[in-house]
Enzyme design. Sequence first.
Site: not given
Length: 398
Positions: A7, A90, A179, A240, A385
Amino acid sequence: MNILVINCGSSSLKFQLINAESEEVLAKGLCERIGIDGRLTYQPAGGEKEISEKAMPTHTEAIQFVIDALTNEKTGVVKSLSEIGAVGHRIVHGGEKFASSVVITEEVKKAVEECNDLAPLHNPANLIGVEACEKLMPGTPMVAVFDTAFHQTMPEKAYMYGLPYEYYEKYKVRRYGFHGTSHSYVSKKAAEVMEKAYDEVKTIVCHLGNGASVSAVLNGKSVDTSMGLTPLEGLVMGTRSGDIDPAIMEFIAQKENLDIEGIMNVLNKKSGVFGLSGGISSDFRDLTGAMAEGDKKAKIALEVFAYRVAKYIGAYAAAMNGVDDIVFTAGIGENVSYVREQVCSYLGYLGVELDPDANEKFRGEQGEITKPGCKVRVFVIPTNEELAIARETLALVK
Ligand code: AMP
């Protein structure tokens, strides 16, 4: 087969080496400060964590250090590179081109590059990781697993914005969602736990981490999700803003004398629970701690966060004409029982009855947090993940 899962960010690179058959993590680690100075954290299964400062001017050196660590005579977990059968990468944005994972070819890399505009912070960095691996591991198959792919099943009514249609035609402005690997992994797991067929359940997944999103998974397919063209839309997140009235942008730009870049910086980095709490922290450990000591802004930040999650759950129950189960996952979803309790407090009308003891008990581990026989079951399911990427990679290279 051992699969290296990568990743890659612009200055960091997380990795895990996974035995794809036993699903055992053989080693994991992180390269940080790539292009600045460089630090490698490496931990073999059952072994000590090692941290070392290493010069990493580019991602190629970082990957070389990862390979050296994995094959090290004393602390390595494989004898040579030949014991790594494939690499799973990823990739954040696959646009409309990728509805599933693919074996990486020159054509795939070009198509990923064409999505750079849609994820300028992530996709170029992801591609650098691919190219560094190709250079150091020639002949090893590489697979791209996209964050956006799972959500490509959304219908038009869910992914189109109320904007001039030409922006979709010319620039592909639409909802993509992110996601996806996590939403897919935990929704599948929930169906297994309930002993139901994946294609016969209505699941709402709340992936609540530093970045956070909710998805509606109908009969095994994502039909809506809260993140949009970019990962800024939807829930209130660590830093965010999530959904706001778009007119706020012009209003604040004028008041604070900010250009569009300045505004985007505020929305991405200074907002969310961090901004709402008056800058206490984006970490829920700090926020729940501050609230316990009576901090009003920390309390408001947590209330706004949970209320927004509950509203999305209501919306997605409507989108699917019902819901069988709700899953909490990622750092906050797996660990912060206060947030889960707050969210569930809005869901009595759906048939959710929280079991307070179970809710306190399950932190970072799988469990059911509603009362037995409850109409809508709520689960905590840790996401993984890396394992999902390893599974996808194995399926494609086998
Ligand atoms: P993620 O992006 O999934 O790694 O989640 C990161 C966020 O999860 C952190 O910013 C924390 O707010 C939260 N988190 C992770 N672990 C814990 C924990 N043990 N207790 C409370 N919050 C946690």
